[in-house]
Design a protein around this motif. Structure first.
Motif, short mmCIF file in Angstrom:
data_model
loop_
_atom_site.label_atom_id
_atom_site.label_comp_id
_atom_site.label_asym_id
_atom_site.label_seq_id
_atom_site.Cartn_x
_atom_site.Cartn_y
_atom_site.Cartn_z
N PRO A 151 0.84 -1.20 0.00
CA PRO A 151 0.00 0.00 0.00
C PRO A 151 0.87 1.25 0.00
O PRO A 151 1.92 1.29 0.66
N ARG A 280 -7.53 7.74 -5.85
CA ARG A 280 -6.64 6.59 -5.71
C ARG A 280 -6.33 5.98 -7.07
O ARG A 280 -7.08 6.18 -8.03
N GLN A 314 -2.16 9.19 -0.79
CA GLN A 314 -2.52 8.47 -2.01
C GLN A 314 -1.73 8.87 -3.25
O GLN A 314 -1.66 8.09 -4.20
#
Length: 661
Positions: A151, A280, A314
């Motif tokens: 992530p 995102r 992000q």
């Protein structure tokens, strides 16, 4: 001869070999488009680690320890670390900063090592904090290397942590070198070391406390609406006499919301403005980026406004956003970029969501730009809403007001243009991301050509009498609650039923009083919000349970939505003409801290459409009971353990921090 034997001892030859393996590893890793190449690169790296493990043991066992070897071994270590960091730039562009910082630190270490040798100072090899830094760097770099597709927030955190560790180590070596140059030896006293450790610990604790206080205390103040703003309000100005240049329609389905965004972008000829709180690089976000890049490549000016906190979590370090920003005709503007050195600005966020194409058509509402809100993908969803507004060509269209609002927003001092430099632009990961976006756009055109076809918006929209934009004042820090106050005044002036839909409701005393005043004048005010069991916002769920009686005491008729997914719609039906759609939640944060935008539409047809949509949701809602077992339900056995733990922490913190929610 002795010096030659020292340079070409077996441990030192192993060090040379380790350095020679670096270009081999880099070439294999760069070309690792298959499992074979990837495994070959890892095998080369494993051989390098093995030689690093053996050279020291051989040197000590066979009495081959040399001063040159003490320098060569850490140099080979650092070159290996640097080579791996270079490899990581193929996937994580932010590691370019890590690499530059690493090179500067190691250049300093090499220069100081040579200076100490020249002054005949005793070379001690790597100190304990240098070894600790090496271990942490190795662990972090290997994590990034061997666990692809981490992530973004995790990979960024690892990279910044490694930079922080290097900075601390560099500072400690600086003190060590000063001592070596001035006294000829380093102090190794345990007492001083303990005192220094306690001092550093105390400084860190004090810094953390100061950071937290600076971040939250400025927002304790919640200003009232000024008399000047109140006097400027006229309820009649939200209504129109005839048909305006605008036409409008609600966009309710997540799949349709993505398709209409793609259509707007693909049909734009001159300018695209996209404002979003969070974007995102997931399925829908990638499609939006691919469409924006394609538009920019054909000459359309693309302006993307992002919130600074969501930008940090992000965007920064994400190769797809770097690829978009490096495209000609693209500007990415960041609102109040997150900065640990200015924590007092951190709670002020940009929460508006809209997209404008050519001053001709726009979408505005509450949808962020990722899969929870856009597209037909399987998995978690949030139900939300946009209004599509089409300008038929008149000068009185609200699209001009929205463009002006955007330009006033980005002109504020808290907005900055994102510039990352040519170094990141030319990294392999960014180039690969750009190529992937281009391929994705071609695939989108082939698989779903309908979303690229032009349509006559006049055929799918309703006539509108007037559209008004309602927003909070600009700037950072606590704001006057213009949006909340204006919406309340419109509700007070309505003499028929009003229905409010909001994901969560978190009020201070002023907001409770306003709702009480509204309900005393109009008994037909209903508010639907998520039931605690379906509320995707931990703070919203817990605070609602704790303050439910206060909300009911205002006179609001509360419905609790219990559908399959969390409801994120932020809309109000005011009488039989006005409909308000946008980004404003009925909470303290939207009222006082965020930029917010609500589109207020005077149209009976749009009002009827929104009423039908409301009724569909309300069929899955139940009236709120005055008392019940909601607290127990928050912590029932059906709730995941992690969620229960977070809710318990929030329940304890809620009285102290709810002014931030």
């Amino acid at each position: 001869m002795k010096r030659t034997r020292e340079y070409f001892s077996i441990p030192n030859l192993m060090g040379y070999f380790r350095i020679a393996l670096l270009p081999v590893f880099l070439l294999l890793y760069y070309r690792a488009d298959s499992k074979t190449f990837y495994l070959a690169a890892l095998l080369v790296l494993a051989v390098s680690f093995l030689t690093d493990f053996l050279d020291g043991k051989i040197a000590r066992k066979f009495n081959m320890v040399t001063d040159f070897g003490k320098i060569l071994d850490p140099v080979a270590d650092k070159l290996t670390q640097g080579g791996i960091a270079v490899a990581l730039t193929f996937q994580y562009p932010l590691t370019v900063r890590l690499l530059v910082f690493f090179l500067l630190k190691e250049l300093y270490m090499a220069v100081m090592g040579l200076i100490l040798m020249k002054k005949d100072r005793k070379i001690t090899g790597a100190l304990w904090y240098g070894k600790a830094c090496t271990c942490i760097l190795d662990a972090g770099i290997l994590l990034l290397l061997f666990v692809p597709n981490l992530p973004l927030l995790v990979s960024n955190a690892v990279i910044y942590l490694l930079m922080a560790v290097m900075a601390v180590t560099w500072g400690m070596y600086l003190l060590f070198h000063i001592q070596m140059l001035t006294t000829g030896e380093a102090d190794s006293g345990r007492t001083k070391g303990k005192r220094r450790g306690l001092l550093i610990t105390g400084i860190i604790i004090l810094a953390v406390i100061s950071f937290v206080l600076c971040a939250i205390l400025p927002y304790r103040r919640q200003p009232e609406v000024s008399s000047e703003y109140m006097e400027s309000f006229q309820a009649d100005s939200f209504y129109g006499e005839g048909i305006s240049a605008d036409r409008a329609v609600m966009i309710e389905d997540n799949g349709a919301a993505l398709r209409e965004r793609i259509r707007l972008i693909s049909q734009a000829q001159e300018r695209i403005i996209l404002s979003t709180y969070e974007m995102r690089s997931d399925t829908s976000g990638m499609q939006i980026m691919a469409a924006l890049r394609a538009a920019a490549l054909r000459g359309v000016q693309v302006e993307l406004l992002l919130d600074g906190f969501a930008f940090w979590t992000q965007v920064e370090g994400n190769p797809y956003f770097y690829a978009l920003e490096t495209t000609d005709n693209v500007e990415i503007i960041v609102y109040n970029r997150a900065n640990v050195l200015t924590p007092w600005k951190g709670m002020s966020r940009m929460h508006e969501k809209y997209i404008i194409a050519d001053d001709r058509v726009y979408l505005a509402g509450g949808r962020n730009t990722f899969d929870f809100f856009l597209g037909d993908q399987e998995g978690h969803k949030n139900y939300d809403r946009d209004v599509l507004v089409y300008n038929t060509g008149g000068a009185d269209s609200s699209v001009h007001d929205l463009v002006l609002h955007f330009e006033e927003t980005v002109a504020q001092k808290c907005c900055s243009l994102w510039r990352h430099g040519k170094l990141l632009e030319n990294s392999a990961s960014v180039k690969r991301a750009a190529a992937e976006l281009d391929r994705l756009y071609v695939r989108m055109q082939a698989e779903n050509p309908q979303q690229f076809e032009a349509i006559d918006y006049a055929d799918v929209t309703f006539p509108v009498n007037h559209i008004s934009l309602v927003s909070n004042p600009g700037g950072l820090y606590p704001k006057e609650p213009w949006t909340f106050w204006t919406l309340c005044q419109l509700i007070k002036h309505a003499d028929t039923e009003t229905i409010i839909h909001t994901p969560y409701i978190i009020c201070n005393d002023y907001m409770y009083d306003m709702f009480t005043e509204i309900c005393q004048k109009n008994e037909n005010v209903m508010l639907m919000t998520n039931a605690p069991s379906t509320n995707g916002n931990y703070f919203g769920a817990v605070d609602y349970v704790l303050n439910k009686e206060k909300i009911l005491d205002t006179g609001l008729k509360i419905l609790e939505y219990s559908g399959n997914y969390s409801y994120h719609g932020k809309s109000i039906l005011i009488g039989d003409r006005l409909s308000a759609v946008g980004s404003f939640n009925m909470d303290i944060k939207s009222a006082y801290q965020n930029t917010e935008l609500m589109v207020v539409i005077d149209s009976r047809e749009v009002n009827d459409q929104l009423e039908d949509i409301f009724l569909d949701y309300q069929r899955e809602a139940c009236p709120a009971a005055e008392s019940g077992s909601e607290v127990e339900e928050l912590f029932s056995g059906d709730v995941p353990g992690r969620t229960r733990m977070v809710r318990r922490v929030i329940m304890w913190l809620d009285p102290w921090i709810r002014f931030l929610m």
